[in-house]
Design a protein around this motif. Structure first.
Motif, PDB file in Angstrom:
ATOM      1  N   ILE A 597       1.005  -1.519  -0.283  1.00 46.96           N
ATOM      2  CA  ILE A 597       0.542   0.128   0.066  1.00 46.96           C
ATOM      3  C   ILE A 597       0.752   1.239  -0.145  1.00 46.96           C
ATOM      4  CG2 ILE A 597      -1.537   1.484   1.023  1.00 46.96           C
ATOM      5  CD1 ILE A 597      -2.775  -1.496   2.212  1.00 46.96           C
ATOM      6  N   ALA A 598       1.801   1.361   0.848  1.00 47.90           N
ATOM      7  CA  ALA A 598       3.110   1.972   0.651  1.00 47.90           C
ATOM      8  C   ALA A 598       3.883   2.576  -0.708  1.00 47.90           C
ATOM      9  CB  ALA A 598       4.189   2.117   2.139  1.00 47.90           C
ATOM     10  N   ALA A 599       3.986   1.565  -1.206  1.00 52.57           N
ATOM     11  CA  ALA A 599       4.334   1.754  -2.544  1.00 52.57           C
ATOM     12  C   ALA A 599       3.809   2.555  -3.191  1.00 52.57           C
ATOM     13  CB  ALA A 599       5.281   0.097  -2.059  1.00 52.57           C
ATOM     14  N   LEU A 600       2.343   1.954  -2.980  1.00 53.84           N
ATOM     15  CA  LEU A 600       1.516   2.052  -4.233  1.00 53.84           C
ATOM     16  C   LEU A 600       1.175   3.719  -4.178  1.00 53.84           C
ATOM     17  CD1 LEU A 600      -0.369   1.041  -6.409  1.00 53.84           C
ATOM     18  CD2 LEU A 600      -2.001   0.738  -5.052  1.00 53.84           C
ATOM     19  N   PHE A 646      -2.092  -4.967  -8.114  1.00 57.64           N
ATOM     20  CA  PHE A 646      -2.530  -3.655  -7.429  1.00 57.64           C
ATOM     21  C   PHE A 646      -3.782  -3.040  -7.498  1.00 57.64           C
ATOM     22  CE2 PHE A 646      -0.334  -2.206 -12.030  1.00 57.64           C
ATOM     23  CZ  PHE A 646      -1.479  -1.442 -12.428  1.00 57.64           C
ATOM     24  N   ILE A 647      -4.098  -3.760  -8.885  1.00 61.79           N
ATOM     25  CA  ILE A 647      -6.067  -2.996  -8.909  1.00 61.79           C
ATOM     26  C   ILE A 647      -6.290  -3.579  -7.457  1.00 61.79           C
ATOM     27  CG2 ILE A 647      -7.386  -3.072 -10.276  1.00 61.79           C
ATOM     28  CD1 ILE A 647      -5.165  -0.938 -11.568  1.00 61.79           C
ATOM     29  N   ARG A 648      -6.079  -4.544  -7.518  1.00 68.46           N
ATOM     30  CA  ARG A 648      -7.183  -5.342  -6.020  1.00 68.46           C
ATOM     31  C   ARG A 648      -7.132  -4.243  -5.256  1.00 68.46           C
ATOM     32  NH1 ARG A 648      -5.898 -10.370  -6.392  1.00 68.46           N
ATOM     33  NH2 ARG A 648      -4.695 -10.833  -4.270  1.00 68.46           N
ATOM     34  N   LEU A 649      -5.556  -3.992  -4.768  1.00 65.40           N
ATOM     35  CA  LEU A 649      -5.065  -3.893  -3.065  1.00 65.40           C
ATOM     36  C   LEU A 649      -5.367  -1.967  -3.503  1.00 65.40           C
ATOM     37  CD1 LEU A 649      -3.222  -4.255  -0.971  1.00 65.40           C
ATOM     38  CD2 LEU A 649      -1.168  -2.980  -2.469  1.00 65.40           C
ATOM     39  N   ALA A 650      -5.741  -1.342  -4.876  1.00 67.50           N
ATOM     40  CA  ALA A 650      -5.743  -0.085  -5.341  1.00 67.50           C
ATOM     41  C   ALA A 650      -7.228  -0.014  -4.856  1.00 67.50           C
ATOM     42  CB  ALA A 650      -5.274   0.941  -6.415  1.00 67.50           C
ATOM     43  N   GLY A 654      -8.238   2.123  -1.287  1.00 68.95           N
ATOM     44  CA  GLY A 654      -9.174   3.551  -1.057  1.00 68.95           C
ATOM     45  C   GLY A 654      -8.404   4.106  -2.791  1.00 68.95           C
ATOM     46  N   LEU A 655      -7.680   3.194  -2.853  1.00 65.44           N
ATOM     47  CA  LEU A 655      -6.098   3.958  -4.320  1.00 65.44           C
ATOM     48  C   LEU A 655      -7.062   3.831  -5.521  1.00 65.44           C
ATOM     49  CD1 LEU A 655      -2.426   3.383  -2.619  1.00 65.44           C
ATOM     50  CD2 LEU A 655      -4.231   5.250  -2.069  1.00 65.44           C
ATOM     51  N   ILE A 656      -8.147   3.587  -5.700  1.00 66.72           N
ATOM     52  CA  ILE A 656      -8.335   3.336  -7.110  1.00 66.72           C
ATOM     53  C   ILE A 656      -9.087   4.337  -8.055  1.00 66.72           C
ATOM     54  CG2 ILE A 656     -10.949   2.067  -6.959  1.00 66.72           C
ATOM     55  CD1 ILE A 656      -8.369   0.963  -9.346  1.00 66.72           C
ATOM     56  N   GLU A 657      -9.786   5.630  -7.472  1.00 62.78           N
ATOM     57  CA  GLU A 657     -10.728   6.826  -8.026  1.00 62.78           C
ATOM     58  C   GLU A 657      -8.964   7.188  -8.306  1.00 62.78           C
ATOM     59  OE1 GLU A 657     -13.718   9.340  -7.008  1.00 62.78           O
ATOM     60  OE2 GLU A 657     -13.111   8.737  -5.537  1.00 62.78           O
ATOM     61  N   GLN A 658      -7.546   7.342  -7.517  1.00 58.20           N
ATOM     62  CA  GLN A 658      -6.847   8.211  -7.524  1.00 58.20           C
ATOM     63  C   GLN A 658      -6.221   7.337  -8.974  1.00 58.20           C
ATOM     64  OE1 GLN A 658      -3.978   9.007  -4.612  1.00 58.20           O
ATOM     65  NE2 GLN A 658      -5.536   8.797  -3.212  1.00 58.20           N
ATOM     66  N   ILE A 659      -6.247   6.232  -8.798  1.00 60.18           N
ATOM     67  CA  ILE A 659      -5.204   5.374 -10.514  1.00 60.18           C
ATOM     68  C   ILE A 659      -6.209   6.029 -11.520  1.00 60.18           C
ATOM     69  CG2 ILE A 659      -4.944   3.267 -11.497  1.00 60.18           C
ATOM     70  CD1 ILE A 659      -4.362   2.226  -8.619  1.00 60.18           C
TER      71      ILE A 659
END
Length: 879
Positions: A597-600, A646-650, A654-659
């Motif tokens: 998560i931190a790396a993403l 990484f998509i599943r992790l996002a 809660g990072l998927i919207e930013q991606i």
């Protein structure tokens, strides 16, 4: 004729006084045809007073017409014997000209020594009208299609019409005087209903009943009987009128249809539908016991309904294979035609199975196959009889309706099973998917008793991305199928195997302690040591596995999964191709998950994510249609992180919207750069998460990025998944409409992998449909995949959408799609997802190839110049 041959009247005055009181008109005419007597009744009929009539010629009143002339002729023929003619019907006229129909009786009488003619006249105009009316009513009754029966007060038949004869086969002469109940009632007629009709008649309560009756041949007929009593002036019943309507088809059979269609609409389980059908059939055909069986794809019988059959008999049928000598039902399903065993005890097909039906008093069986629309036998519908017999005409009509209804119900069952399989099973491997796995794990945990364990193995293939990148997704799919086969071979029947997605699998071991889990993991590792042959290549295959145990490590599903996932990452760090147990010092949230998560987060903040672009070409001419932008992540420490991970992790953190927002910005920037460089890329597609469409500002963000980079709206396509449609959230729909109003296209990705969006597709602002690459595998050989692709192309084009096929890796696949009329294709056949620089080189090479192809076609289409002969040669020829 002599006067002494006529009846002598000694006291004419007394006779005339008596005739004056008669109710019939009496007219006496003398031998000169003059009216001698005209009583009061005659005055009423003709409207003349006797003063106006006496002494006048009888012809003036229509009395001395052909009837009297016939008497005169008869007198002559009788040589003077007295003649009387009675009840001739003639027409006379009232003084006002109105015709009157009368009955005329005439005789000769001697009065005062003279022979006179005495006429008795009775007005029968009303009787004639009543008779004509009755004749008309009889004509109407014989023309109606409903049976009419009239009985006397003791229910003896006095009249039946033609429809009654057609319905029951009895002529009016055969039924006259017979008791109607004894004539029509049979062994299964409802005596209570007949008694209710009798009580209603006696209580002046006219009404109707539905009753099972029998015709002359003993065949059943369901009737609706309406009765009415006709009474005399004293209120006593004189006649009973019955109107009989055949409701065998219109009411009883239609009730079956309504019963089943209503149950299907209410989503009633197939076993309950079958039971309801059998119970209803046994009401309208009380002499049968019915059953419904399902025949599965393997030809095995499974009872669905038969509430009146012994339970142990139904259980004994479950799993029996159909065949030519398997009773009536097994034989009917095997041959695809109705089979009758009119004596179960002696029928050779029933010998291995006859004990239980005979013990239940069932002596005959008639079974009819239930067929699907494609002709497959999917079930049977059977009638058992308590006597050795064949089915009646009524039974045949019932079965004709029931096999159709049974087909609807069973096909609905199969369709629902297929939908459930698609919803809860992985399409490629056929294994339970993530949703179904949770149910299976939960079931295993609930069935775990004290002292027992449930072991969960989380398996991830090693270097699977390398296979996809080098050999293509088709090879990757083949590897996953082979892996599934090898995993199944290493687990026990009670164990469960499922696929989470990508290259991740889960094995659940009910009552599996750590020792057994370790044994299974070791056997799997050994089974994967043999390389897999993909085409002409040997591909090494291995997997890393993590194991967590209930209740030693966790007591809930999510924690078990997280722990097994964490242990799997430990196995990868240990060098792959091995397994690790979860331990208390192995905390996924504090280690791998937090690290990723931190790396993403850092990658998103520092633009470390990259977009690769896969070209999309038109099938008609191979020209460039656009490119799909796909996110890629290479971390300096973690290495190449697969998109699925990484998509599943996002999504989880809660990072998927930013991606998604970053992808829009980067794709627009890159497209603008290409256009400034003179590269023709018509459109770029960007994948978005359903969460992006919950943002009401998404349309504004898209518009801002287009304006910043000077791009027209049609240069951008936003891809959504079917999950956006299935959730039916109003915010998402509003956002989609706002984006389409900008002119930006919307593409429905992975179309066909869900099953709930088709009904709404026509009402949504979708411009493009994408066929999921899962359907490309063996499309040239797999009829099911071809059917899905064909359906998607037809649906999309009928709605004015562009259809794009993903995952095209062979020329054969492209040719099939071109034949189907698919608009656009993309896949490894053309190029994988490429970094921008590599995509530019591919685009230039593709443009050169397209130009060369065009020049070749142009040169082939131009006429070839003819050779010009040399002058000398020409001169010789001319000489």
């Amino acid at each position: 004729m002599r006067a002494d041959d006529c009846p002598a009247v000694e006291t004419p005055e007394f006779l005339l006084a008596a005739l004056e009181q008669a109710s019939d008109a009496v007219v006496i005419v003398d031998s000169d045809r003059r009216v001698r007597h005209f009583n009061a009744a005659a005055e009423r009929i003709w409207g003349f007073s006797r003063a106006e009539v006496l002494g006048r010629d009888a012809d003036l009143f229509g009395l001395y017409d052909h009837q009297l002339r016939q008497i005169a002729a008869a007198d002559q023929a009788a040589s003077g014997r007295p003649v009387r003619k009675r009840d001739s019907e003639i027409t006379i006229h009232h003084r006002d000209g109105r015709p009157i129909r009368v009955a005329l009786s005439v005789s000769r009488v001697a009065i005062d020594g003279n022979v006179n003619t005495m006429a008795f006249v009775r007005d029968i105009t009303v009787d004639i009208a009543r008779r004509d009316k009755m004749a008309l009513l009889n004509l109407v009754a014989d023309k109606t299609n409903r049976g009419v029966v009239v009985t006397d007060r003791s229910l003896g038949i006095v009249y039946t019409n033609a429809a009654f004869a057609g319905l029951f086969g009895y002529s009016p002469e055969e039924v006259m005087g017979r008791q109607v109940g004894q004539l029509l009632a049979g062994p299964h007629s409802d005596r209570a209903a007949l008694s209710r009709l009798r009580r209603r008649i006696g209580a002046r309560d006219d009404g109707d009943e539905e009753i099972l009756a029998y015709d002359r041949n003993g065949d059943e007929i369901w009737l609706s009987i309406t009765v009415k009593a006709f009474r005399n002036e004293r209120g006593r019943i004189k006649y009973i009128f019955g109107l009989l309507t055949d409701i065998s088809e219109t009411r009883q059979l239609r009730s079956l249809q309504q019963l089943i269609m209503g149950a299907l609409a209410d989503e009633v389980p197939i076993t309950e539908i079958s039971d309801r059908l059998c119970r209803r059939v046994e009401i309208i055909a009380p002499d049968v016991v019915s059953s419904v069986l399902h025949v599965d794809a393997d030809g095995l019988i499974h009872p669905l309904g038969g509430p009146s059959l012994p339970a142990e008999y139904s259980r004994a049928l479950d799993g029996v294979a159909i065949g030519p000598e398997i009773g009536s039902c097994g034989s009917a399903a095997y041959y695809g035609r109705a089979v009758l065993a009119d004596n179960i005890d002696t029928d050779p097909r029933w010998q291995p199975f006859k004990a239980m039906p005979l013990a239940a008093g069932l002596k005959a069986c008639w079974s009819t196959p239930i067929k699907a629309k494609d002709g497959r036998v999917i079930g049977t519908f059977a009638f058992y009889f308590r006597e050795c017999r064949a089915p009646s005409r009524w039974h045949q009509r019932i079965v004709e309706a029931c096999v159709h209804l049974g087909a609807l119900a069973i096909e609905r069952k199969e369709a629902r099973a297929q939908i459930a399989r698609l919803a809860y099973h992985d399409m490629l491997t056929g294994l339970p998917n993530r949703a179904q796995l949770r149910h299976l794990i939960d079931h295993a945990i609930k069935g775990c008793h004290d002292g027992q364990n449930v072991a969960l193995l989380f398996l991830d293939l090693d270097h699977f991305k390398d296979v996809n990148d080098t050999l293509g997704h088709s090879a990757g799919d083949e590897l996953l199928v082979e892996l599934t086969r090898r995993l199944r071979a290493r687990i026990q029947p009670g164990d469960m195997l499922g696929r989470l997605g990508g290259d991740e699998f889960v094995i659940v071991l009910p009552n599996g302690d750590p020792a057994r889990a370790s044994l299974i993991a070791s056997e799997i590792t050994e089974a994967l040591t043999s390389p897999l042959r993909l085409g002409d290549r040997q591909v090494p295959i291995s997997a890393s596995m993590g194991i967590s145990v209930y209740p030693d490590n966790a007591t809930d599903i999510d924690t078990l999964m997280q722990q097994a996932d964490a242990a799997m990452y430990k196995a990868k760090q240990a060098g792959r191709a091995t397994y690790r147990f979860f331990s208390v010092d192995m905390n996924r949230l504090d280690e791998q998950r937090l690290i990723h998560i931190a790396a993403l987060r850092n990658a998103i903040a520092n633009d470390a994510l990259k977009l690769h672009y896969q070209p999309q070409t038109r099938t008609v001419d191979g020209s460039i249609y656009g490119a799909e932008a796909l996110a890629r992540w290479h971390d300096p420490v973690l290495g190449e992180v697969p998109p699925l991970k990484f998509i599943r992790l996002a999504e989880e953190c809660g990072l998927i919207e930013q991606i998604g927002m970053w992808s829009i910005r980067e794709a627009c920037r890159q497209l603008a750069a290409w256009r400034r460089a003179g590269l023709d890329v018509p459109c770029v597609s960007v994948n978005l998460s359903p969460i992006n469409f919950q943002n009401r500002n998404l349309a504004a963000v898209v518009a801002e990025n287009l304006a910043t980079n000077g791009l027209p709206p049609e240069a951008l396509m936003l891809e959504i998944t079917e999950s956006v449609l299935m959730k039916e959230r109003s915010v998402a729909i509003e956002t989609m409409n706002a984006i389409r109003e900008l002119g930006v296209g919307l593409s429905l990705d992975d179309f066909g992998t869900g099953y709930s969006s088709l009904s709404r597709l026509a009402h949504l602002p979708i411009r493009e449909l994408k066929i999921d690459r899962a359907f490309m595998r063996d499309i040239e050989r797999d009829a099911s995949a071809l059917a899905v692709a064909t359906a998607v192309v037809r649906v999309g084009q009928s709605l004015g959408m562009t259809v794009v096929a993903e995952g095209v890796e062979t020329e054969a696949q492209r040719n099939v799609l071109k034949t189907l009329g698919c608009d656009v294709v993309q896949g490894y056949l053309f190029a994988p997802a490429l970094p921008p620089e590599a995509f530019e080189r591919w685009l230039l090479d593709h443009a050169v190839e397209q130009a060369s192809t065009m020049l070749r076609r142009l040169s082939q289409s131009l006429p070839q110049p003819r050779e010009t002969p040399l002058p000398g040669i020409a001169g010789k020829r001319s000489a």
